[in-house]
Scaffold this active site. Structure first.
Site, PDB file in Angstrom:
ATOM      1  CG  ASP A 241      61.706  42.543  41.955  1.00  0.00           C
ATOM      2  OD1 ASP A 241      62.189  41.935  42.385  1.00  0.00           O
ATOM      3  OD2 ASP A 241      60.403  42.714  41.582  1.00  0.00           O
ATOM      4  CG  HIS A 264      61.975  42.866  46.425  1.00  0.00           C
ATOM      5  ND1 HIS A 264      61.148  42.306  45.559  1.00  0.00           N
ATOM      6  CD2 HIS A 264      61.410  43.726  47.173  1.00  0.00           C
ATOM      7  CE1 HIS A 264      59.993  42.924  45.805  1.00  0.00           C
ATOM      8  NE2 HIS A 264      60.238  43.909  46.214  1.00  0.00           N
TER       9      HIS A 264
END
Length: 420
Positions: A241, A264
Protein backbone atom coordinates in the site's frame (compact mmCIF):
# COMPACT_ATOMS: atom_id res chain seq x y z
CA UNK A 1 16.38 27.99 -10.48
CA UNK A 2 18.07 24.63 -10.96
CA UNK A 3 16.65 22.31 -13.58
CA UNK A 4 15.33 18.85 -12.74
CA UNK A 5 18.28 17.21 -14.44
CA UNK A 6 20.70 18.89 -12.03
CA UNK A 7 19.00 17.48 -8.95
CA UNK A 8 21.50 15.33 -7.06
CA UNK A 9 19.60 12.16 -6.23
CA UNK A 10 21.07 8.68 -6.05
CA UNK A 11 19.79 6.90 -9.15
CA UNK A 12 20.11 3.28 -8.02
CA UNK A 13 17.79 1.75 -5.39
CA UNK A 14 20.35 -1.02 -4.84
CA UNK A 15 22.99 1.55 -3.92
CA UNK A 16 20.60 3.27 -1.53
CA UNK A 17 19.73 -0.02 0.15
CA UNK A 18 23.41 -0.98 0.38
CA UNK A 19 24.27 2.32 2.05
CA UNK A 20 21.27 1.86 4.34
CA UNK A 21 22.50 -1.63 5.31
CA UNK A 22 26.02 -0.41 6.02
CA UNK A 23 24.66 2.51 8.02
CA UNK A 24 22.43 0.35 10.21
CA UNK A 25 25.11 -2.31 10.67
CA UNK A 26 27.67 0.24 11.86
CA UNK A 27 25.15 1.63 14.33
CA UNK A 28 24.36 -1.75 15.88
CA UNK A 29 26.04 -2.43 19.19
CA UNK A 30 27.69 -5.75 20.04
CA UNK A 31 25.12 -6.84 22.62
CA UNK A 32 24.81 -6.80 26.40
CA UNK A 33 25.84 -9.40 28.96
CA UNK A 34 22.83 -10.60 30.92
CA UNK A 35 24.02 -10.00 34.47
CA UNK A 36 22.58 -8.26 37.47
CA UNK A 37 24.98 -5.39 36.83
CA UNK A 38 22.87 -4.27 33.88
CA UNK A 39 20.12 -2.98 36.14
CA UNK A 40 22.74 -1.10 38.14
CA UNK A 41 23.38 0.74 34.88
CA UNK A 42 19.62 1.17 34.46
CA UNK A 43 19.42 -1.37 31.62
CA UNK A 44 16.41 -3.67 32.02
CA UNK A 45 17.01 -6.89 30.08
CA UNK A 46 13.89 -8.67 28.84
CA UNK A 47 15.29 -12.12 29.67
CA UNK A 48 15.61 -11.17 33.34
CA UNK A 49 11.80 -10.89 33.57
CA UNK A 50 10.98 -14.43 32.47
CA UNK A 51 11.14 -14.14 28.69
CA UNK A 52 12.09 -17.35 26.85
CA UNK A 53 13.10 -15.74 23.57
CA UNK A 54 12.52 -18.97 21.61
CA UNK A 55 9.80 -17.65 19.29
CA UNK A 56 7.31 -20.24 20.61
CA UNK A 57 6.45 -19.34 24.20
CA UNK A 58 4.43 -16.20 24.98
CA UNK A 59 6.74 -13.44 26.24
CA UNK A 60 4.09 -10.71 26.49
CA UNK A 61 3.94 -10.61 30.28
CA UNK A 62 7.72 -10.57 30.55
CA UNK A 63 7.82 -7.52 28.30
CA UNK A 64 5.11 -5.80 30.35
CA UNK A 65 7.08 -6.41 33.56
CA UNK A 66 10.35 -5.18 32.06
CA UNK A 67 8.61 -2.08 30.69
CA UNK A 68 7.02 -1.26 34.05
CA UNK A 69 10.40 -1.56 35.77
CA UNK A 70 12.14 0.67 33.25
CA UNK A 71 9.30 3.19 33.11
CA UNK A 72 9.11 3.52 36.90
CA UNK A 73 12.87 3.93 37.42
CA UNK A 74 13.73 7.23 39.07
CA UNK A 75 17.11 7.52 37.36
CA UNK A 76 17.52 10.13 34.61
CA UNK A 77 17.43 7.59 31.76
CA UNK A 78 16.35 3.96 31.41
CA UNK A 79 16.87 1.34 28.72
CA UNK A 80 14.84 -1.80 28.03
CA UNK A 81 16.96 -4.29 26.11
CA UNK A 82 15.60 -6.96 23.74
CA UNK A 83 18.73 -9.14 23.38
CA UNK A 84 20.28 -9.93 20.04
CA UNK A 85 19.89 -13.44 18.62
CA UNK A 86 16.55 -14.24 20.28
CA UNK A 87 12.97 -14.17 19.00
CA UNK A 88 10.24 -13.02 21.38
CA UNK A 89 6.64 -14.02 20.66
CA UNK A 90 4.30 -11.20 21.68
CA UNK A 91 0.53 -11.00 21.77
CA UNK A 92 -1.13 -7.55 21.61
CA UNK A 93 0.47 -5.27 24.19
CA UNK A 94 0.25 -1.61 25.21
CA UNK A 95 3.31 -0.01 26.83
CA UNK A 96 2.03 3.08 28.61
CA UNK A 97 3.46 6.21 30.18
CA UNK A 98 4.08 8.62 31.59
CA UNK A 99 7.49 7.36 32.65
CA UNK A 100 9.61 8.94 35.36
CA UNK A 101 12.54 9.52 32.97
CA UNK A 102 13.48 9.24 29.33
CA UNK A 103 13.40 5.66 28.09
CA UNK A 104 15.09 3.75 25.27
CA UNK A 105 13.46 0.61 23.91
CA UNK A 106 16.52 -1.13 22.48
CA UNK A 107 15.47 -3.88 20.04
CA UNK A 108 18.43 -5.99 19.00
CA UNK A 109 16.62 -9.30 18.64
CA UNK A 110 13.28 -10.05 16.94
CA UNK A 111 9.76 -9.27 18.14
CA UNK A 112 7.33 -11.71 16.50
CA UNK A 113 3.53 -11.53 16.29
CA UNK A 114 1.49 -14.71 16.92
CA UNK A 115 0.35 -16.65 13.83
CA UNK A 116 -3.33 -16.83 14.82
CA UNK A 117 -5.91 -14.04 14.51
CA UNK A 118 -7.68 -15.46 17.58
CA UNK A 119 -4.99 -13.90 19.78
CA UNK A 120 -6.69 -10.54 19.16
CA UNK A 121 -10.02 -9.47 20.65
CA UNK A 122 -12.41 -6.87 19.32
CA UNK A 123 -10.86 -4.40 21.78
CA UNK A 124 -7.28 -5.04 20.64
CA UNK A 125 -7.75 -5.71 16.92
CA UNK A 126 -6.41 -2.32 15.82
CA UNK A 127 -2.97 -2.71 17.43
CA UNK A 128 -0.18 -5.19 18.02
CA UNK A 129 2.53 -3.22 19.89
CA UNK A 130 1.39 0.22 21.06
CA UNK A 131 3.30 2.90 22.96
CA UNK A 132 0.87 5.32 24.58
CA UNK A 133 1.45 8.57 26.45
CA UNK A 134 5.25 8.21 26.62
CA UNK A 135 7.44 11.33 26.37
CA UNK A 136 11.16 11.33 25.54
CA UNK A 137 10.97 7.82 24.06
CA UNK A 138 13.57 6.31 21.71
CA UNK A 139 12.93 3.02 19.88
CA UNK A 140 16.07 1.74 18.17
CA UNK A 141 18.61 -1.08 18.14
CA UNK A 142 18.91 -2.53 14.62
CA UNK A 143 16.59 -5.46 15.40
CA UNK A 144 13.43 -6.73 13.73
CA UNK A 145 9.71 -6.26 14.31
CA UNK A 146 7.88 -9.04 12.42
CA UNK A 147 4.08 -8.72 12.14
CA UNK A 148 3.68 -12.26 10.73
CA UNK A 149 0.82 -10.85 8.68
CA UNK A 150 0.16 -13.52 6.04
CA UNK A 151 -2.93 -14.93 7.77
CA UNK A 152 -4.43 -11.42 7.92
CA UNK A 153 -3.80 -10.77 4.23
CA UNK A 154 -5.47 -14.06 3.25
CA UNK A 155 -8.58 -13.04 5.19
CA UNK A 156 -8.82 -9.51 3.82
CA UNK A 157 -11.79 -8.50 1.68
CA UNK A 158 -9.29 -6.82 -0.67
CA UNK A 159 -7.72 -10.22 -1.29
CA UNK A 160 -11.01 -12.17 -1.39
CA UNK A 161 -14.11 -10.10 -2.19
CA UNK A 162 -16.35 -12.84 -0.77
CA UNK A 163 -15.04 -12.14 2.74
CA UNK A 164 -16.40 -9.37 4.99
CA UNK A 165 -14.18 -6.31 5.45
CA UNK A 166 -12.71 -6.32 8.97
CA UNK A 167 -10.09 -4.35 10.86
CA UNK A 168 -6.51 -5.55 11.31
CA UNK A 169 -3.65 -4.58 13.63
CA UNK A 170 -0.95 -1.98 13.09
CA UNK A 171 2.47 -3.40 13.97
CA UNK A 172 3.88 -0.36 15.82
CA UNK A 173 1.58 2.43 17.05
CA UNK A 174 2.80 5.57 18.80
CA UNK A 175 -0.10 7.45 20.40
CA UNK A 176 0.35 10.72 22.26
CA UNK A 177 4.13 10.36 22.36
CA UNK A 178 6.06 13.65 22.38
CA UNK A 179 9.79 14.00 21.73
CA UNK A 180 9.81 10.62 20.00
CA UNK A 181 12.66 9.00 18.05
CA UNK A 182 12.27 5.80 16.03
CA UNK A 183 15.56 4.83 14.42
CA UNK A 184 17.40 1.86 12.90
CA UNK A 185 14.78 -0.90 12.80
CA UNK A 186 13.58 -3.54 10.36
CA UNK A 187 9.79 -3.82 10.27
CA UNK A 188 8.43 -6.78 8.30
CA UNK A 189 5.11 -8.20 7.15
CA UNK A 190 2.75 -6.12 9.26
CA UNK A 191 -0.82 -7.28 9.59
CA UNK A 192 -1.86 -3.88 8.23
CA UNK A 193 -0.02 -0.54 8.70
CA UNK A 194 3.62 -1.02 9.71
CA UNK A 195 4.20 2.14 11.77
CA UNK A 196 1.61 4.72 12.80
CA UNK A 197 2.29 8.11 14.42
CA UNK A 198 -0.90 9.42 16.03
CA UNK A 199 -1.45 12.56 18.15
CA UNK A 200 2.29 13.04 18.61
CA UNK A 201 4.60 16.08 18.54
CA UNK A 202 8.30 16.50 17.78
CA UNK A 203 8.91 13.14 16.09
CA UNK A 204 12.04 11.89 14.32
CA UNK A 205 11.78 8.70 12.23
CA UNK A 206 14.93 7.53 10.47
CA UNK A 207 16.84 4.56 9.02
CA UNK A 208 13.90 2.19 8.82
CA UNK A 209 13.68 -0.77 6.47
CA UNK A 210 9.98 -1.60 5.98
CA UNK A 211 9.11 -4.64 3.85
CA UNK A 212 5.99 -6.61 2.89
CA UNK A 213 4.89 -8.30 -0.36
CA UNK A 214 3.54 -6.00 -3.04
CA UNK A 215 0.29 -7.98 -2.95
CA UNK A 216 -0.29 -7.53 0.80
CA UNK A 217 -3.39 -5.34 1.34
CA UNK A 218 -3.44 -2.14 3.43
CA UNK A 219 0.16 -2.54 4.54
CA UNK A 220 1.10 1.15 4.55
CA UNK A 221 4.71 1.76 5.51
CA UNK A 222 4.58 4.91 7.65
CA UNK A 223 1.27 6.54 8.59
CA UNK A 224 1.07 10.03 10.13
CA UNK A 225 -2.11 11.61 11.49
CA UNK A 226 -3.01 14.36 13.98
CA UNK A 227 0.69 15.03 14.59
CA UNK A 228 2.97 18.07 14.38
CA UNK A 229 6.66 18.65 13.72
CA UNK A 230 7.48 15.24 12.25
CA UNK A 231 10.62 14.32 10.29
CA UNK A 232 11.06 11.14 8.25
CA UNK A 233 14.41 10.45 6.58
CA UNK A 234 16.69 7.72 5.19
CA UNK A 235 14.05 4.98 4.93
CA UNK A 236 13.57 2.15 2.43
CA UNK A 237 9.92 1.07 2.08
CA UNK A 238 8.53 -1.83 0.03
CA UNK A 239 4.89 -2.67 0.78
CA UNK A 240 1.49 -3.44 -0.71
CA UNK A 241 0.00 0.00 0.00
CA UNK A 242 1.18 3.59 0.51
CA UNK A 243 4.85 3.93 1.41
CA UNK A 244 3.76 7.02 3.32
CA UNK A 245 0.17 7.95 4.11
CA UNK A 246 -0.40 11.42 5.50
CA UNK A 247 -3.81 12.11 6.97
CA UNK A 248 -5.93 14.59 8.89
CA UNK A 249 -4.26 16.81 11.48
CA UNK A 250 -0.74 16.53 10.07
CA UNK A 251 1.17 19.81 10.32
CA UNK A 252 4.83 20.55 9.66
CA UNK A 253 5.97 17.23 8.19
CA UNK A 254 9.31 16.93 6.38
CA UNK A 255 10.18 13.74 4.46
CA UNK A 256 13.58 13.31 2.82
CA UNK A 257 15.74 10.56 1.30
CA UNK A 258 13.12 7.85 1.09
CA UNK A 259 13.17 4.98 -1.42
CA UNK A 260 9.70 3.64 -2.19
CA UNK A 261 8.52 0.66 -4.21
CA UNK A 262 6.66 -1.50 -4.72
CA UNK A 263 3.58 0.09 -3.22
CA UNK A 264 1.06 2.82 -3.84
CA UNK A 265 3.52 5.70 -3.55
CA UNK A 266 3.30 8.74 -1.27
CA UNK A 267 -0.24 9.90 -0.51
CA UNK A 268 -1.72 12.83 1.34
CA UNK A 269 -5.14 11.50 2.23
CA UNK A 270 -7.61 10.15 1.98
CA UNK A 271 -9.18 13.27 3.51
CA UNK A 272 -12.82 14.09 4.25
CA UNK A 273 -14.29 10.58 4.33
CA UNK A 274 -17.77 10.23 5.83
CA UNK A 275 -18.35 13.99 5.37
CA UNK A 276 -15.64 14.78 7.92
CA UNK A 277 -13.42 17.84 8.23
CA UNK A 278 -9.71 17.37 7.53
CA UNK A 279 -6.76 19.75 7.85
CA UNK A 280 -3.25 19.12 6.51
CA UNK A 281 -0.60 21.82 6.05
CA UNK A 282 3.12 22.45 5.89
CA UNK A 283 4.20 19.18 4.22
CA UNK A 284 7.46 18.83 2.28
CA UNK A 285 8.37 15.64 0.39
CA UNK A 286 11.99 16.02 -0.77
CA UNK A 287 14.60 13.80 -2.47
CA UNK A 288 12.46 10.69 -2.88
CA UNK A 289 12.77 7.82 -5.36
CA UNK A 290 9.77 5.75 -6.45
CA UNK A 291 10.11 2.45 -8.33
CA UNK A 292 7.16 0.66 -9.95
CA UNK A 293 4.58 2.24 -7.67
CA UNK A 294 0.90 2.77 -8.46
CA UNK A 295 1.14 6.48 -7.69
CA UNK A 296 3.92 8.97 -7.18
CA UNK A 297 3.08 12.32 -5.59
CA UNK A 298 -0.61 12.08 -4.70
CA UNK A 299 -3.32 14.05 -2.90
CA UNK A 300 -6.71 12.35 -2.50
CA UNK A 301 -9.93 13.62 -0.92
CA UNK A 302 -13.49 12.37 -0.68
CA UNK A 303 -16.49 14.30 -1.93
CA UNK A 304 -18.64 15.75 0.84
CA UNK A 305 -15.73 16.50 3.16
CA UNK A 306 -14.51 19.90 4.29
CA UNK A 307 -11.30 21.55 5.49
CA UNK A 308 -8.06 21.98 3.56
CA UNK A 309 -4.80 20.55 2.26
CA UNK A 310 -2.41 23.44 1.71
CA UNK A 311 1.22 24.55 1.67
CA UNK A 312 2.50 21.24 0.30
CA UNK A 313 5.72 20.70 -1.68
CA UNK A 314 6.78 17.62 -3.68
CA UNK A 315 10.31 18.26 -4.94
CA UNK A 316 13.49 16.57 -6.19
CA UNK A 317 11.75 13.29 -7.00
CA UNK A 318 12.76 10.48 -9.35
CA UNK A 319 9.99 8.32 -10.81
CA UNK A 320 10.76 4.94 -12.41
CA UNK A 321 7.83 3.26 -14.19
CA UNK A 322 5.22 4.90 -11.95
CA UNK A 323 1.58 4.50 -12.98
CA UNK A 324 0.36 7.98 -11.90
CA UNK A 325 3.40 10.17 -11.25
CA UNK A 326 1.54 13.39 -10.32
CA UNK A 327 -2.09 13.15 -9.26
CA UNK A 328 -4.67 15.19 -7.36
CA UNK A 329 -8.05 13.48 -6.96
CA UNK A 330 -10.87 15.36 -5.21
CA UNK A 331 -13.36 12.58 -5.96
CA UNK A 332 -11.57 9.68 -4.33
CA UNK A 333 -13.77 6.66 -3.55
CA UNK A 334 -12.56 3.46 -1.88
CA UNK A 335 -15.88 1.74 -1.41
CA UNK A 336 -17.55 -1.45 -2.58
CA UNK A 337 -20.53 0.70 -3.62
CA UNK A 338 -20.26 3.71 -5.95
CA UNK A 339 -19.89 6.95 -4.01
CA UNK A 340 -22.65 9.54 -4.23
CA UNK A 341 -22.01 12.76 -6.11
CA UNK A 342 -21.57 15.42 -3.40
CA UNK A 343 -20.20 18.41 -5.29
CA UNK A 344 -21.69 20.82 -2.73
CA UNK A 345 -18.73 20.30 -0.39
CA UNK A 346 -15.03 19.44 -0.76
CA UNK A 347 -11.70 19.58 1.03
CA UNK A 348 -10.01 22.67 -0.43
CA UNK A 349 -6.60 22.12 -2.04
CA UNK A 350 -4.27 25.11 -2.46
CA UNK A 351 -0.65 26.21 -2.68
CA UNK A 352 0.71 22.90 -3.95
CA UNK A 353 4.16 22.73 -5.61
CA UNK A 354 5.44 19.92 -7.85
CA UNK A 355 9.08 20.79 -8.53
CA UNK A 356 12.15 19.10 -10.04
CA UNK A 357 10.45 15.80 -10.89
CA UNK A 358 11.83 13.48 -13.56
CA UNK A 359 11.63 9.89 -14.73
CA UNK A 360 9.20 7.56 -16.47
CA UNK A 361 5.46 7.00 -16.37
CA UNK A 362 3.69 3.67 -16.98
CA UNK A 363 0.55 5.43 -18.25
CA UNK A 364 -0.06 8.23 -20.73
CA UNK A 365 -1.65 10.41 -18.02
CA UNK A 366 1.56 11.53 -16.31
CA UNK A 367 -0.03 14.61 -14.73
CA UNK A 368 -3.62 14.34 -13.56
CA UNK A 369 -5.34 17.20 -11.70
CA UNK A 370 -8.95 16.18 -11.09
CA UNK A 371 -10.54 18.83 -8.88
CA UNK A 372 -13.99 19.79 -7.67
CA UNK A 373 -16.20 22.27 -9.51
CA UNK A 374 -17.44 23.62 -6.20
CA UNK A 375 -13.97 24.04 -4.67
CA UNK A 376 -11.41 24.14 -7.51
CA UNK A 377 -7.76 23.44 -6.73
CA UNK A 378 -5.90 26.75 -6.63
CA UNK A 379 -2.31 27.93 -6.82
CA UNK A 380 -0.92 24.67 -8.23
CA UNK A 381 2.70 25.16 -9.35
CA UNK A 382 4.39 22.85 -11.89
CA UNK A 383 8.13 23.56 -12.07
CA UNK A 384 10.90 21.75 -13.95
CA UNK A 385 9.18 18.47 -14.72
CA UNK A 386 10.39 15.91 -17.25
CA UNK A 387 8.38 12.69 -17.48
CA UNK A 388 8.71 10.23 -20.34
CA UNK A 389 6.56 7.25 -21.22
CA UNK A 390 8.13 3.98 -20.07
CA UNK A 391 9.64 2.22 -23.07
CA UNK A 392 9.65 5.44 -25.09
CA UNK A 393 6.63 4.47 -27.20
CA UNK A 394 4.80 7.79 -27.60
CA UNK A 395 4.49 10.90 -25.49
CA UNK A 396 2.84 11.28 -22.09
CA UNK A 397 -0.10 13.62 -21.55
CA UNK A 398 -1.69 15.66 -18.79
CA UNK A 399 -5.34 16.23 -17.90
CA UNK A 400 -6.94 18.85 -15.68
CA UNK A 401 -10.39 19.58 -14.34
CA UNK A 402 -11.16 22.68 -12.27
CA UNK A 403 -7.51 23.34 -11.46
CA UNK A 404 -5.88 26.77 -11.37
CA UNK A 405 -2.24 26.16 -12.19
CA UNK A 406 0.92 27.88 -13.28
CA UNK A 407 4.15 26.54 -14.72
CA UNK A 408 7.81 27.50 -14.44
CA UNK A 409 10.77 26.20 -16.43
CA UNK A 410 10.45 23.18 -18.70
CA UNK A 411 7.36 21.05 -18.01
CA UNK A 412 6.92 17.75 -19.91
CA UNK A 413 4.23 16.77 -20.61
CA UNK A 414 2.90 20.23 -21.34
CA UNK A 415 0.38 20.92 -18.58
CA UNK A 416 -3.34 20.72 -19.05
CA UNK A 417 -3.83 21.53 -22.72
CA UNK A 418 -7.17 23.17 -23.37
CA UNK A 419 -8.08 23.56 -19.69
CA UNK A 420 -7.29 25.67 -16.67
Amino acid sequence: MASATNTKIVSSPLLVLLLFSLYTSSAEETGTTLTSSTEEKNVFVLDNYGARGDGEHDDTQALAKAWNAACSSSRPASSLLVPKGNTYLLKPVTLSGPCKSSITFNVKGTLLAPPSRSDWTQDTIRHWIMFQGVSDLTVTGGGTVDGNGEIWWKNSCKTNEALPCTEAPTALTFHQCDNLKVDNLRILNSQQIHLSVEDCANVRVSRLSITAPGTSPNTDGIHVTRSTDVQVRDCAIKTGDDCLSIEDGTRNLHVTKVVCGPGHGISIGSLGDDDSRAEVSGVTIDSVQLYGTTNGARIKTWQGGSGYAKDIVFQNIVMDNVQNPIIIDQSYCDSAKPCEDQESSAVEISNIVFKNIRGTTASKDAIKLSCSQNAPCSDIALENIELKLEGGDGDPESTCQNAKWRKSGNVVPSPCKGSN
